[in-house]
Every structure is written in C-alpha cells, then in structure tokens.
Design a protein around this motif. Structure first.
Motif, PDB file in Angstrom:
ATOM      1  N   PHE A 251       0.792  -1.224   0.000  1.00 50.75           N
ATOM      2  CA  PHE A 251       0.000   0.000   0.000  1.00 50.75           C
ATOM      3  C   PHE A 251       0.829   1.281   0.000  1.00 50.75           C
ATOM      4  O   PHE A 251       0.281   2.363  -0.184  1.00 50.75           O
ATOM      5  N   LEU A 252       2.126   1.206   0.195  1.00 48.17           N
ATOM      6  CA  LEU A 252       2.981   2.399   0.224  1.00 48.17           C
ATOM      7  C   LEU A 252       2.926   3.196  -1.080  1.00 48.17           C
ATOM      8  O   LEU A 252       2.818   4.429  -1.032  1.00 48.17           O
TER       9      LEU A 252
ATOM     10  N   ILE B 139       0.968   8.180  -4.049  1.00 51.98           N
ATOM     11  CA  ILE B 139       0.134   8.762  -5.110  1.00 51.98           C
ATOM     12  C   ILE B 139      -0.923   9.684  -4.502  1.00 51.98           C
ATOM     13  O   ILE B 139      -1.175  10.779  -5.016  1.00 51.98           O
ATOM     14  N   ALA B 140      -1.528   9.272  -3.408  1.00 53.15           N
ATOM     15  CA  ALA B 140      -2.545  10.095  -2.751  1.00 53.15           C
ATOM     16  C   ALA B 140      -1.948  11.410  -2.250  1.00 53.15           C
ATOM     17  O   ALA B 140      -2.565  12.470  -2.376  1.00 53.15           O
ATOM     18  N   ILE B 141      -0.741  11.370  -1.707  1.00 55.71           N
ATOM     19  CA  ILE B 141      -0.093  12.586  -1.223  1.00 55.71           C
ATOM     20  C   ILE B 141       0.223  13.519  -2.387  1.00 55.71           C
ATOM     21  O   ILE B 141       0.010  14.733  -2.308  1.00 55.71           O
ATOM     22  N   LEU B 142       0.729  12.976  -3.493  1.00 49.07           N
ATOM     23  CA  LEU B 142       1.027  13.808  -4.663  1.00 49.07           C
ATOM     24  C   LEU B 142      -0.234  14.449  -5.238  1.00 49.07           C
ATOM     25  O   LEU B 142      -0.223  15.622  -5.631  1.00 49.07           O
TER      26      LEU B 142
ATOM     27  N   VAL C 128      -3.655  19.253  -6.147  1.00 47.20           N
ATOM     28  CA  VAL C 128      -4.956  19.930  -6.024  1.00 47.20           C
ATOM     29  C   VAL C 128      -4.818  21.193  -5.183  1.00 47.20           C
ATOM     30  O   VAL C 128      -5.399  22.227  -5.515  1.00 47.20           O
ATOM     31  N   ALA C 129      -4.020  21.139  -4.134  1.00 47.07           N
ATOM     32  CA  ALA C 129      -3.821  22.329  -3.297  1.00 47.07           C
ATOM     33  C   ALA C 129      -3.117  23.431  -4.086  1.00 47.07           C
ATOM     34  O   ALA C 129      -3.433  24.609  -3.930  1.00 47.07           O
TER      35      ALA C 129
END
Length: 130
Positions: free
Chosen positions: A64-65, A70-73, A78-79
């Motif tokens: 899952f790492l 990918i979720a952090i990127l 988006v920010a």
C-alpha cells in the motif's frame, strides 16, 4: 475453550499480554490479575505468533505504500491548483474579525506621533530657527 482477550482486573495465567491501543506488553511470571483501568483490554499471544505475523504486516505496508505516495502527490497538486482560489473565496465569505487578537500595543504610539507632527506643522518653524 481458549481465551485470548482479557480485561484489566481479570485473573490471567503465566504469559505475555499485549494492549494494542497503547502498545504496552505485560509479562506475567505467575498467575495474577492484569493491571489497568476497567476499559483496558489485553490480548494473550505467543511471541512466536507475533513474529510470524510481522512479515505479513510488513508486506501489507509495502503493497500500500505506493498508493499512499500517489494520494499525497494528488493532494499537493490539487492544493497548488485550487489553493489560491479557495483562499480568495474564504476571504470574501468571511469577515476579518478575530476575537482573540488584541491590537492595543501600537495604536497609542501612532496617535502620539501623529499629534506631534500636526502640532509642529501648525505652529510654523521651530523656536530658534527663522
């Protein structure tokens, strides 16, 4: 029947007991009652069973790492794209009142300086200089 879940205060035999919420491990060398409050839960497990489960947990983490990365990127992207727009909208939608801020330190000094400037300007040249 084999019991593996114990609550603090229960009589427990010799062995290792783990509290998964705090990570605490209690080693009982003889039969006795487990320490802690009434809502503390301990699990009895053989140290060999814990060592056997550790590689499986490591494998799950390793699988899952990449998804976590990918979720952090995506969140950062988006920010960056919509961050200034959201900040601008939040300024329009709210009024700038902060009840915990006190602006009492500098206002007297500014007023005193302004009154000195206006009194000098109104009085003409300084005494002794013509």
């Amino acid at each position: 029947m084999l019991q593996i879940r114990y609550i603090a205060g229960d009589r427990a035999g010799k062995g290792n007991y783990w509290n998964f919420s705090t990570g605490e491990r209690i080693t009982m060398s003889a039969e006795g009652s487990l320490p802690g409050k009434e809502d503390t839960v301990y699990y009895k497990a053989n140290p060999m069973a814990i060592l056997a489960v550790a590689p499986v947990l490591g494998l799950i983490y390793a699988v899952f790492l990449p998804f976590i990365g990918i979720a952090i990127l995506l969140r950062v992207a988006v920010a960056k794209m919509f961050g200034s727009t959201a900040e601008g909208l939040s300024r329009v939608a709210t009024f700038n009142w902060s009840p915990s801020a006190a602006y009492l330190a500098g206002r007297r000094h500014k007023r005193a300086e302004e009154t000195k400037k206006t009194s000098k300007d109104a009085g003409g040249p300084e005494p002794g200089k013509e």
